[in-house]
Write an enzyme that holds these catalytic residues in place. Sequence first.
Site, PDB file in Angstrom:
ATOM      1  CG  ASP A   1      -1.826   1.146   1.311  1.00  0.00           C
ATOM      2  OD1 ASP A   1      -2.233   1.636   0.244  1.00  0.00           O
ATOM      3  OD2 ASP A   1      -2.148   1.595   2.432  1.00  0.00           O
ATOM      4  CE  LYS A   2      -0.005   7.376  -2.407  1.00  0.00           C
ATOM      5  NZ  LYS A   2       0.213   8.368  -1.335  1.00  0.00           N
TER       6      LYS A   2
ATOM      7  NE  ARG B   1      -4.061  11.412   1.452  1.00  0.00           N
ATOM      8  CZ  ARG B   1      -4.432  10.141   1.279  1.00  0.00           C
ATOM      9  NH1 ARG B   1      -3.599   9.297   0.704  1.00  0.00           N
ATOM     10  NH2 ARG B   1      -5.604   9.721   1.693  1.00  0.00           N
TER      11      ARG B   1
ATOM     12  CE  LYS C   1      -4.984  -1.358  -1.908  1.00  0.00           C
ATOM     13  NZ  LYS C   1      -4.687  -0.842  -0.556  1.00  0.00           N
TER      14      LYS C   1
END
Length: 1116
Positions: A388-389, A585, A790
Amino acid sequence: CYCVRKKEERKVKANDREYNEKFQYASNCIMTSKYNMLTFLPVNLFEQFQEVANTYFLFLLILQLIPQISSLSWFTTIVPLALVLSITAVKDATDDYFRHRSDNQVNNHQSQVLIRGSLQKERWMNVRVGDIIKLENNQSVVADLLLLSSSEPHGLCYIETAELDGETNVKVRQSVSVPAELGDPNNLATFNGEVVCEPPNNKLDRFCGTLYWRDKKYPLTNQNMLLRGCVLRNTEACYGLVIFAGPDTKLMQNSGRTKFKRTSIDRLMNTLVLWIFGFLVCMGVILAVGNAVWEKEVGSLFQSYLPWDPPVDNFLFSAFLSFWSYVIILNTVVPISLYVSVEVIRLGHSYFINWDRQMFCSQCNTAAEARTTTLNEELGQVEYVFSDKTGTLTQNIMSFNKCSINGQAYGEVTETEGTQQKRLDFTPFNPLANPDFCFYDEKLLESVKVGDWHSHEYFRLLSLCHTVMSEEKSEGELVYKAQSPDEGALVKAARNFGFVFRSRTPGTITTTELGRTVTYSLLAILDFNNIRKRMSVIVRNPAGRIRLYCKGADTVLLERLHPCNQELMTITSDHLNEYAADGLRTLALAYRDVSEEEWEVWSESHRSADKAVDCREDRLAAAYDKIEQDMMLLGATAIEDKLQEGVSETIALLSLANIKVWVLTGDKQETAVNIGYSCKMLTDDMMEVFTISGRTVQSVRQELGSASFPGNGFREGQEGDGVAGDDQLQGSPCPLPPTYLMDNISGEFGLIINGHSLAHALEADMEVEFVSTACACKAVICCRVTPLQKAQVVELIKKHKKAVTLAIGDGANDVSMIKSAHIGVGISGQEGIQAVLASDYSFAQFRFLQRLLLVHGRWSYLRMCRFLCYFFYKNFAFTMVHFWFGFFCGFSAQIALDTGFWTVINHVFVWGSLGLYFTIMLALHSQTLFRIFPKQFHFVGCAQSTLLQPVVWLTIALATAICIVPVLAFRFLKLDLKPQLSDTVRTHLCVSVAIVSESRLGARGGSRSGYAFAHQEGFGELITSGKNMRLSSLGLASFASRHSSSWIETLRRKNTPPSSSGDCSPKTTLRRGTLFLFSLRTELIQPYWTVFPASMGCLRSKVQYSRVFVKKNFHQ
């Protein structure tokens, strides 16, 4: 469409146990244990004997009870078998005991149940569906309850759901909108409403039902439910109706058994055991055939004075019995203690991980934890890492960094040489400002001070459009409880710029705007989910104007703007791209004025959709979409989430170790690409970075094909063999290209794909093309992917690459990926602990992954491989003695080594002497002897204190060495100075064999070490990112080819007997082997064999003729 079907619906009537018992609903008793006093022994033994090795040794034990075929005592098998079964049973019993104790603690908790008009204390296990429960502050919810009333205004109730989703933020629930008389506890005793709802399921975020009471229907949603596992917070008391109890609760529905993960070592061991068992059968067959031949040719010559035993009447039956006898004698080749030994080693490796100080995070006081003991050596074989980031590669600590308001960008501050950026001080302007807030652009603050309308409306939106809960501990001391770090950062930014969110009720939101308290009527909340990717609120200001405020992902919000926003949208889009390029973001903000007439019409349609029994979510989504149109753009936000320490270095090291890192993220493409460059997954040295962004099957297929175009460098080596060609595009089951085809790849490439395109790429007719293209790239980044996607990416690599995969994440949206991979790693970060609870290993920083894989994984793998080599070598060496001895005892199934006697002697003397020593020492310094003989034994506790000193143990080790070394030296000197006859023969044979072998030894084999918007409900934004280095796999493959000689080949070359040449005949070799074998066992027969160095046939006849004599002396 989520509907409640008639056949699957559940009916619950309040305060009517007789009615509810007709449906035989589950009680509230929780039972997670597997056994009880009666079922433990049979059930546990049944489970253990499902292991092939245990079943085999049970069969062996039964054979040993037959005297005609057994030459070993039955206790030689039953003792190790009973030991293995006992150790496993004790472990299972201990685990189940703790489960029993936990169940009893939970089931015996006290709760207040409304029974016959009065509150009575009742155990949790006695609560039934339809009961009304009273909860008080800080109490745990006993079952899944429908909230009927609360002590808080407007029926609000605050809960903490850490046990359900790992989030510690306080969430709000609201009671059913029934008449206010239910708020009086005295009236709850006469409440007889009936609830019709969905059957038990594991969906934590939704509930669908209807309350029927007094000829009216009240729709029920998840906002009306208190689920088991929640804790009541900041609420004096509330009452709830039990809907689901015990195993039917959503908590228990989600607590299914975790999928058991087996390592490649386990699979290898199982395969080896099967092959070894087959080898055992082959040896038994060979020896049985030999017995038949010998009994027919030689044994029949002296039947008159050495007859067969009574059951045996011919040589075939003798061979049949001999086969089973040798199965018993050679049983040591099948390792009964292998699995227990492996588990003990794995347990030690797990403690090494837990004790590793270099994997301890001092900032959050969190150590690494091995939550499983079965996957340690698998860490050393990982080839793909899926990460994941947000929160995994980044810190997930959000800060309001930049913004765009009405086309004007703020936050860019130019530093002059020799000066440092000065943080703005908001305190003189706003007494309620948060002193920890950092912002440097003074133009934005001046814009708010001068009364710019767009700036005010911008921060007003941020202070109203959210689901944050506020807690004011003292005057001006506000604590925000946000469901995501993004929302918290935005509300804090609005607070510092003068628009302070103070409190909320179900119908109002109170803010302080530039020092003036304003209360807005909250008309509706259009909640966020992973499909909408936005949230809106509709409020009425004190002047009576109705306005809709909306924030969300720019991909969905910009397309809902009024056409007059075209110019502003272009400018804002440029700002959004700049922010994303900086790794920020982003969110877009918009508003819309709503007239009274439009509100009345929409409110009626919304109310109708909200009260719908069937397909409520779809109807609500349609109503939301209807009013979220023709909005006016306000601007955009940019939130910074920095990379964690050591991420770039870790990814670089993993790449050098031929481990491919795929990063999966829900952020927009520009943000993900920037993070890719920041962590050095993407570099400027790459020949090309391909982007797959098609929304249709044909466009995705075309873009994948262009990425594989011959001019790009890596298609040429595939087209010649038809790899990923037309046949594969049509879904044919062609295999993936071999690794050697990657030799033709020139240069490095990157691949970026978004969630829409990935959905098509994962289809059966295109997945092979996608895998082959992605694996030929050095870096793969997939953006805007769902949690399900995912898991699908992980499963795709597992399916086509047959490689060991590892998934690492920190949030609830990563759980499916973590569970799908061979190894799951959880980061204990800002998004709760749900990922940690679902993981196999956990720590606090991504950089610890390199030590987990490259240190602990490699060492665990090497240790396990060396142990297995030694273990199988030891078993084969011990067993082959008996096999070889069968050729010299007439295949009569006699044992060459009396294993039982020496096993008992070794254990008694080793463990007995140690136990006796420490028993005597501790007894001499005990309090008991001190009380009896205070003058003689006055050193109380000295032994315990002494044994804690390292110097004492060093002294013991030195003393032991000093005592043993002289004895060993004396034995060796005696062997050289005064050798006995057996020593002389043994030395002569060893020297002669060594001389012959020395000239024939070959070369020894080498040894092998072998967001867009992170909201609670919303992780619908597609998040995928990956890194794959195929070129680096070539180096490993070539290295493996140069060092491919296994330990078996090395051992074979070491022990290969010399080929017959010169004067070393097979007869002489056999004779020497015979002399060497028996000289090791006893001196009794050595002179006998030296007198008869005859041919092989004569030698064997002499052996068989004297078998009675040999057997008796061997047993002695």
